[in-house]
Design a protein around this motif. Sequence first.
Motif, PDB file in Angstrom:
ATOM      1  N   ILE A 122       0.840  -1.207   0.000  1.00 29.06           N
ATOM      2  CA  ILE A 122       0.000   0.000   0.000  1.00 29.06           C
ATOM      3  C   ILE A 122       0.871   1.251   0.000  1.00 29.06           C
ATOM      4  CG2 ILE A 122      -1.631   1.356   1.376  1.00 29.06           C
ATOM      5  CD1 ILE A 122      -2.925  -1.248   2.249  1.00 29.06           C
ATOM      6  N   LYS A 123       1.878   1.242   0.857  1.00 21.39           N
ATOM      7  CA  LYS A 123       2.778   2.406   0.946  1.00 21.39           C
ATOM      8  C   LYS A 123       3.456   2.664  -0.401  1.00 21.39           C
ATOM      9  CE  LYS A 123       3.955   2.882   5.809  1.00 21.39           C
ATOM     10  NZ  LYS A 123       2.811   2.133   6.353  1.00 21.39           N
ATOM     11  N   GLU A 124       3.922   1.582  -1.013  1.00 18.17           N
ATOM     12  CA  GLU A 124       4.615   1.723  -2.294  1.00 18.17           C
ATOM     13  C   GLU A 124       3.647   2.169  -3.387  1.00 18.17           C
ATOM     14  OE1 GLU A 124       7.956   1.649  -1.192  1.00 18.17           O
ATOM     15  OE2 GLU A 124       8.419   0.331  -2.886  1.00 18.17           O
ATOM     16  N   THR A 125       2.447   1.641  -3.335  1.00 25.12           N
ATOM     17  CA  THR A 125       1.438   2.036  -4.327  1.00 25.12           C
ATOM     18  C   THR A 125       1.105   3.515  -4.173  1.00 25.12           C
ATOM     19  OG1 THR A 125       0.530  -0.193  -4.394  1.00 25.12           O
ATOM     20  CG2 THR A 125      -0.906   1.582  -5.150  1.00 25.12           C
ATOM     21  N   ALA A 126       0.967   3.958  -2.926  1.00 24.40           N
ATOM     22  CA  ALA A 126       0.675   5.377  -2.684  1.00 24.40           C
ATOM     23  C   ALA A 126       1.759   6.248  -3.336  1.00 24.40           C
ATOM     24  CB  ALA A 126       0.586   5.651  -1.188  1.00 24.40           C
ATOM     25  N   ARG A 127       3.009   5.812  -3.228  1.00 23.48           N
ATOM     26  CA  ARG A 127       4.098   6.586  -3.841  1.00 23.48           C
ATOM     27  C   ARG A 127       3.914   6.684  -5.359  1.00 23.48           C
ATOM     28  NH1 ARG A 127       9.222   3.752  -2.981  1.00 23.48           N
ATOM     29  NH2 ARG A 127      10.123   5.542  -4.064  1.00 23.48           N
ATOM     30  N   ALA A 128       3.491   5.566  -5.948  1.00 21.78           N
ATOM     31  CA  ALA A 128       3.322   5.555  -7.405  1.00 21.78           C
ATOM     32  C   ALA A 128       2.217   6.524  -7.850  1.00 21.78           C
ATOM     33  CB  ALA A 128       3.005   4.143  -7.890  1.00 21.78           C
ATOM     34  N   PHE A 129       1.243   6.747  -6.964  1.00 25.40           N
ATOM     35  CA  PHE A 129       0.132   7.637  -7.323  1.00 25.40           C
ATOM     36  C   PHE A 129       0.336   9.070  -6.843  1.00 25.40           C
ATOM     37  CE2 PHE A 129      -2.173   3.590  -7.853  1.00 25.40           C
ATOM     38  CZ  PHE A 129      -2.743   3.826  -9.088  1.00 25.40           C
ATOM     39  N   THR A 130       1.487   9.362  -6.246  1.00 23.76           N
ATOM     40  CA  THR A 130       1.724  10.753  -5.846  1.00 23.76           C
ATOM     41  C   THR A 130       1.660  11.634  -7.082  1.00 23.76           C
ATOM     42  OG1 THR A 130       4.086  10.245  -5.961  1.00 23.76           O
ATOM     43  CG2 THR A 130       3.122  10.382  -3.748  1.00 23.76           C
ATOM     44  N   GLY A 131       1.062  12.801  -6.911  1.00 21.08           N
ATOM     45  CA  GLY A 131       0.950  13.732  -8.033  1.00 21.08           C
ATOM     46  C   GLY A 131      -0.291  13.531  -8.884  1.00 21.08           C
ATOM     47  N   TRP A 132      -1.107  12.528  -8.575  1.00 21.54           N
ATOM     48  CA  TRP A 132      -2.392  12.381  -9.291  1.00 21.54           C
ATOM     49  C   TRP A 132      -3.376  13.342  -8.625  1.00 21.54           C
ATOM     50  CZ3 TRP A 132      -4.430   7.546 -12.070  1.00 21.54           C
ATOM     51  CH2 TRP A 132      -3.399   6.985 -12.841  1.00 21.54           C
ATOM     52  N   HIS A 133      -3.434  14.525  -9.138  1.00 23.69           N
ATOM     53  CA  HIS A 133      -4.196  15.595  -8.490  1.00 23.69           C
ATOM     54  C   HIS A 133      -5.361  16.077  -9.346  1.00 23.69           C
ATOM     55  CE1 HIS A 133      -0.642  16.874  -5.648  1.00 23.69           C
ATOM     56  NE2 HIS A 133      -1.033  15.628  -5.480  1.00 23.69           N
ATOM     57  N   VAL A 134      -6.119  16.979  -8.763  1.00 22.55           N
ATOM     58  CA  VAL A 134      -7.203  17.644  -9.486  1.00 22.55           C
ATOM     59  C   VAL A 134      -6.867  19.129  -9.539  1.00 22.55           C
ATOM     60  CG1 VAL A 134      -9.640  18.300  -9.425  1.00 22.55           C
ATOM     61  CG2 VAL A 134      -8.952  15.980  -8.781  1.00 22.55           C
ATOM     62  N   ARG A 135      -6.911  19.692 -10.746  1.00 29.17           N
ATOM     63  CA  ARG A 135      -6.719  21.137 -10.871  1.00 29.17           C
ATOM     64  C   ARG A 135      -7.762  21.663 -11.851  1.00 29.17           C
ATOM     65  NH1 ARG A 135      -1.181  23.728 -13.116  1.00 29.17           N
ATOM     66  NH2 ARG A 135      -1.997  22.787 -15.012  1.00 29.17           N
TER      67      ARG A 135
END
Lengths: 420, 438
Positions: B187-200
């Motif tokens: 989970i921790k590693e997956t969270a890192r992979a999704f860092t920067g998936w944001h809404v603007r």
Amino acid sequence: MKTSRRNFLARSAAAGVVSIGAAAPPFLNRAAWAASEEGEKDRNDQILVLVELAGGNDGLNTVVPFSDEAYLKARPGTRIAAEAVLKLDDALGLHPQMSGMKELYDEGLLSIVQGVGYPNPDRSHFRSMDIWHSARPGDEEFRGDGWLGRALDQSQKDHAGRLPALAVGTDRLPRALLGHKVNVPMLRSIDAFKWNNGSGPEADRKRRRELIEKFAAERAAGNPSLDFLRRTTASAALTAKRLGELGDDYKTTAGYPDNGLGKKLKTVAQLITADLGTRIFFVSLGGFDTHSQQEGAHAALVGELSTALSAFCEDMAEHQLSDRILVATYSEFGRRVQENGSLGTDHGTASQMFVVAPKGHRKSKAGLIGKHPSLTDLDPEGDMKFHTDFRSVYATILENWLEFPSEKVLGGTFAKLDFV
Amino acid sequence: MAHLLERYDSARHGWSRREATHLLWRCAAGASPSEIDRSVDEGMTKSVARLIDSQPESDEFTATENLLHRSALKSGNINSLKNWWLYRFLKTANPLAEKMTLFWHNHFATSNAKVRSTEKMDVQNALIRQHALGNFAELFRTIARDVAMLLWLDGNANRKRHPNENFAREVMELFALGVGNYSEKDIKETARAFTGWHVRNDEFWFNKVQHDAGKKTILGKSGPFKGDDVLEIFLEHPACARFVATKLLAGFVRHDPDSAMVDALAERIRAHKFEIAPVVQELISSQVFYAPTSRRALIKSPVELVVGAHRTLDGRAHLSECVQLMSDLGQNLFEPPTVKGWEGGRLWINSATMLQRANFASQVTGGERFGKFGASPRTRGSESETVTSYLDLLLAGSVSKSTHQELTNYLRKAGGSTKEQTSGLVQLIMTLPEYQLI
């Protein structure tokens, strides 16, 4: 004295309420309270009535520090005069509209937990209410469950078919009651529990009602889901009967006020009297977001709370149920110490919770618990600092009253308080 | 265990009203007398194809649906969007597609309670509908970038130095793999992979500055994974097809499918490369779907209860009242209680909801609160035959002889007008515990 199940059965049978007959399988009798073997225990279990004060109640004008210079200075236009408050001691007094709750206080039934809050307070209504409901302040995850829902999940009981908790008079299910193994119903009024027998000639309506109960009493058909539905239908029919009878001539001399909270708490009283095995009731009183000209509106709201709550307590005493009832209030936040420019107050932080609990359940006398937070040692926003984590109140309610373990539910161990 | 999914031999085992209503309750939340007749006449293959293949919508449906949709978006009121969705359920010529839209809404459960935008919930709903009978992998990839989903699971809080595990955890636990198939480290590693998936500006935005481009190890694979790479790792993981299979079986066959069934369906899901339509087509044409133990094995959801009453009795719904009832019964569209969605099954039922379900039956037959109801099956002949034709229409399956006899006796002795007599009979049938099962 507790209302015993045997007494209730005897009364019901005499009144012809339990009309299934001797040949009925035992589960149908038990289905009267939608419980199985645990029925007896559920009967006598203690009950929590949670009253939400939505919008952020101005705690400073509810339990008023009338002699504090800082209060007088911060509230030139909105303060409650010292001579008007209902004095609890030399420093604090209840809002003048709260005579009912003052009486409960004098009788040793009402505790006031002061300075309740949580770290890094959020001043958004939505987020802060979410924190009070979820009891997960530091957690950004939104799994959606709430503290009481989790407590029910962990009670390891099969809640299917039962009514462990009810939300009365709310538009949506409060998050506090959301769990993964329980689906808590909302009840807008007692009428929702009335059986509608359809239309047509009276004789046919009566026959249909009898047939529905007969079909529900059919024996096992090798389909466990069908058996479950039959039991629940039988239970629903009995519940409707009992509430129908209680609803039509529900008797109380308690003087419920003719306001929203009064009606909701009267409904709660009827449901408790009907003995459905429900242990948690949730009601809400909204309108506390008093940003401008707050005097009249706030007086009406705390008056509504006080009159409704004292009538409810009177009603429960009359039905000899006081021993089983604990009422707790909370609001998502208090309001800023300094009033604003429009004779109102803005979103703040720490505030008080009221708890009505029966005598004989605590070590000391009911009354003020914890000090009133300082009005001069404020946080950078100008708000009071909390000293009692709201989860301490929850832990006390869970452990000392509902007899649920609290550690997993609250994600930690919290000191218990002496209000029950 | 492939034989579990072997085709149901309708020539040998029969294709009667029983099979047709079973299929139509499960896939279309009930059907009118004429639709049932047509299914009986056409047989299984054509009936299933009619459900799976896209059918043209009527002009009336399209016009009304458009009107409701536009006014919901204009008002921004989520309740209006709920009305619109219910209208679609009631009147669409493609009920299975609608069922699957709700199925995936429950799977990728997102609530307006947090998203707080009718428009974004609508965008997500359209996205789900587009892929509802399409490809799961495609739906999965698309919804991971959906704005409502990212707001729901705190995408913007997932930053390089402070990864937020919310999205990562739910993707693994609730969307793709199920508990027990990954570790906390994953989970921790997956969270890192999704860092920067944001809404603007209300759109998906890959915030490169906040993305952790370092090496990650997820489910035994290592590399400088980005979010998209991780989605593919999940899709290739054997647990993914099993997870989807379990959900499909619970939605179509029975609440607690055994592992042999799950394995068999997972194998078909992989064989069809996550294409949902052929998988569902095989499932609803299979022996296991028509097996006696699969009949009446599901408890109607509030949506199926309300939609079913309208579809069987040709109801003209009072949409907002029906939406409110479904919410009272525990199924508030666009607002599933938690990210786990509606648990369903027996949790729909307690004495309060059972009473409300019974009162719904009384209102449908004796009032107009939820709408106006017209149609009835052709009823020639004796009271007993009338009872049979109503049972065939309203129930998936039969009742005991004694129940049938009681209903017939009721009708014989009933007073009032003919309409009142049949209304009373319909109310009784709709209050039978059997009525809650499909």
